[in-house]
Write a protein that holds these residues in place. Structure first.
Motif, PDB file in Angstrom:
ATOM      1  N   ALA A 223      -2.021   1.803   8.109  1.00 42.69           N
ATOM      2  CA  ALA A 223      -1.170   0.743   8.557  1.00 42.69           C
ATOM      3  C   ALA A 223       0.162   1.309   8.908  1.00 42.69           C
ATOM      4  O   ALA A 223       0.517   2.366   8.508  1.00 42.69           O
ATOM      5  CB  ALA A 223      -1.017  -0.260   7.460  1.00 42.69           C
ATOM      6  N   PRO A 224       0.827   0.618   9.640  1.00 43.92           N
ATOM      7  CA  PRO A 224       2.064   1.060  10.233  1.00 43.92           C
ATOM      8  C   PRO A 224       3.247   0.470   9.579  1.00 43.92           C
ATOM      9  O   PRO A 224       3.126  -0.322   8.718  1.00 43.92           O
ATOM     10  CB  PRO A 224       1.980   0.415  11.547  1.00 43.92           C
ATOM     11  N   THR A 225       4.311   0.737  10.098  1.00 47.13           N
ATOM     12  CA  THR A 225       5.462   0.028   9.679  1.00 47.13           C
ATOM     13  C   THR A 225       6.039  -0.398  10.933  1.00 47.13           C
ATOM     14  O   THR A 225       5.531  -0.184  11.942  1.00 47.13           O
ATOM     15  CB  THR A 225       6.483   0.924   9.098  1.00 47.13           C
TER      16      THR A 225
ATOM     17  N   ALA B 179      -0.221  -6.224   7.654  1.00 46.61           N
ATOM     18  CA  ALA B 179      -1.048  -5.347   8.442  1.00 46.61           C
ATOM     19  C   ALA B 179      -2.436  -5.223   7.874  1.00 46.61           C
ATOM     20  O   ALA B 179      -3.412  -5.075   8.586  1.00 46.61           O
ATOM     21  CB  ALA B 179      -0.402  -3.976   8.500  1.00 46.61           C
ATOM     22  N   SER B 180      -2.501  -5.320   6.607  1.00 47.15           N
ATOM     23  CA  SER B 180      -3.786  -5.113   6.002  1.00 47.15           C
ATOM     24  C   SER B 180      -4.726  -6.261   6.227  1.00 47.15           C
ATOM     25  O   SER B 180      -5.918  -6.144   6.056  1.00 47.15           O
ATOM     26  CB  SER B 180      -3.608  -4.897   4.518  1.00 47.15           C
TER      27      SER B 180
ATOM     28  N   ASP C 270      12.173 -14.262   8.356  1.00 47.69           N
ATOM     29  CA  ASP C 270      10.998 -15.027   8.767  1.00 47.69           C
ATOM     30  C   ASP C 270       9.887 -14.154   9.312  1.00 47.69           C
ATOM     31  O   ASP C 270       8.731 -14.337   8.999  1.00 47.69           O
ATOM     32  CB  ASP C 270      11.398 -16.031   9.845  1.00 47.69           C
ATOM     33  N   HIS C 271      10.303 -13.269  10.141  1.00 48.22           N
ATOM     34  CA  HIS C 271       9.284 -12.467  10.808  1.00 48.22           C
ATOM     35  C   HIS C 271       9.062 -11.156  10.069  1.00 48.22           C
ATOM     36  O   HIS C 271       9.812 -10.209  10.187  1.00 48.22           O
ATOM     37  CB  HIS C 271       9.715 -12.200  12.255  1.00 48.22           C
ATOM     38  N   LEU C 272       8.010 -11.118   9.337  1.00 51.03           N
ATOM     39  CA  LEU C 272       7.713  -9.934   8.563  1.00 51.03           C
ATOM     40  C   LEU C 272       7.042  -8.890   9.447  1.00 51.03           C
ATOM     41  O   LEU C 272       6.240  -9.208  10.299  1.00 51.03           O
ATOM     42  CB  LEU C 272       6.774 -10.302   7.421  1.00 51.03           C
ATOM     43  N   GLU C 273       7.353  -7.708   9.183  1.00 48.14           N
ATOM     44  CA  GLU C 273       6.718  -6.685   9.993  1.00 48.14           C
ATOM     45  C   GLU C 273       5.330  -6.384   9.464  1.00 48.14           C
ATOM     46  O   GLU C 273       5.066  -6.413   8.273  1.00 48.14           O
ATOM     47  CB  GLU C 273       7.554  -5.425   9.980  1.00 48.14           C
ATOM     48  N   ASP C 274       4.452  -6.136  10.361  1.00 44.86           N
ATOM     49  CA  ASP C 274       3.084  -5.910   9.952  1.00 44.86           C
ATOM     50  C   ASP C 274       2.440  -4.792  10.730  1.00 44.86           C
ATOM     51  O   ASP C 274       1.239  -4.584  10.681  1.00 44.86           O
ATOM     52  CB  ASP C 274       2.272  -7.184  10.119  1.00 44.86           C
ATOM     53  N   GLY C 275       3.248  -4.096  11.465  1.00 45.63           N
ATOM     54  CA  GLY C 275       2.691  -2.965  12.178  1.00 45.63           C
ATOM     55  C   GLY C 275       2.310  -3.272  13.618  1.00 45.63           C
ATOM     56  O   GLY C 275       1.978  -2.377  14.378  1.00 45.63           O
TER      57      GLY C 275
END
Length: 292
Positions: free
Chosen positions: A75-77, A209-210, A135-140
């Motif tokens: 997974a990314p960041t 991401a997962s 609000d906007h979580l990073e998920d890759g």
DNA sequence: CGACTTTGACCAGCGC
DNA sequence: GCGCTGGTCAAAGTCG
């Protein structure tokens, strides 16, 4: 813009899962949504769809494959903007190995073609709640916001994002819990047909991401679900019953942070098969773990 | 200049 | 049938 992709993962943007160590599974009849439930810790997520990473193309077209498989990858960041408010997730636009959703094009969704008479096809949805200030979580993945709506009975607007990959039909919906503003509810719809932007620079991966399309066993942690009751649509995130325990855990924390409950740290977990086991076949997991 | 966000309008589904 | 609500479009604006 490039900096966004290179910036180290920001814990604040990554958010914090609200989890638990005991959980159960329920089903919301309203739209076939599945919800996991639990009662402790920080990670919480609910399956609002029928599956997570359907292996077969078109599986999302209404059919509900009982078992989910899919590509698993590092997974990314992502990245974050300077203002630390509007974070866009980075993502890989390249699909090196579209093994799972390959050959054919992703399920066609009448998203852009809002033609009359054409029924909207619901993609598998999966939602989870994250304690986060952003609000906007990073998920890759990289997302493009395409809409925002005020939600009935909620002071917080709901934002709509689409994966920037033109071939990817995944969408996500982000909104804050009306009962606990510190909790962000992210709902994914569909599955990514491509890989994430790249490997995390810094190793921290967002939980999202997962689950979005690439359940990643490479990530050192898995999250435990909490119940996301959805009796009505008045509030998508009735998390009040969890708030206390959350607060307990959150006490002392100034803001959200990427927080994961690792397998090891979850003695009471239904077993590490638990949710993961339901989603990713053991074989696949081991296989991918070897790739780490 | 391209990528992304904002925002008002439009459309479809659903309940009454 | 009508109104409400969620979801999407697309033009305009913003940012790097």
């Amino acid at each position: 813009m490039e900096d966004k992709d290179r910036a180290p993962p920001d814990p604040a943007t990554a958010g914090e899962f609200i989890g638990n160590s005991s959980w159960s599974l329920g089903v919301d009849d309203s739209d076939g949504t599945h919800f996991f439930s639990g009662d402790r810790d920080r990670t919480m997520f609910g399956d609002i769809g029928w599956n997570l990473v359907p292996d077969q193309v078109g599986a999302s077209e209404g059919s509900l494959p009982p078992v989910q498989t899919g590509s698993i990858e590092p997974a990314p960041t992502s990245s974050y903007r300077s203002n630390n408010q509007s974070i866009s997730s980075s993502s890989s636009e390249d699909p090196p190995e579209k093994s799972t959703v390959s050959d054919e094009k992703p399920p066609e969704i009448p998203s852009k073609s809002k033609k009359k008479g054409q029924k909207r096809i619901r993609q598998p949805r999966f939602a989870f709640m994250t304690k986060s200030e952003v609000d906007h979580l990073e998920d890759g993945y990289r997302w493009r916001k395409y809409g925002q709506k005020a939600v009935k009975n909620s002071p917080f607007p709901r934002s709509y994002y689409r994966c920037t990959n033109s071939k990817c039909t995944v969408k996500k919906r982000v909104e804050r819990s009306c009962e606990d503003p510190t909790i962000v509810v992210t709902t994914y719809e569909g599955q990514h047909c491509h890989h994430t932007v790249g490997y995390p620079r810094g190793g921290i991966i967002s939980h999202e991401a997962s689950f979005t399309g690439h359940f990643s066993p490479t990530m050192p942690q898995f999250y435990y679900p909490i119940q996301i009751p959805t009796e009505s649509n008045t509030c998508t995130t009735p998390v009040s019953q969890h708030s206390q325990s959350l607060d307990d855990h959150e006490a002392g924390r100034s803001s959200s942070a990427t927080m994961a409950v690792s397998d090891a740290s979850l003695p009471q977990h239904p077993t590490d098969e638990g949710l993961l086991g339901d989603i990713v076949p053991r074989g696949m997991r081991s296989r991918d773990e070897r790739n780490i």
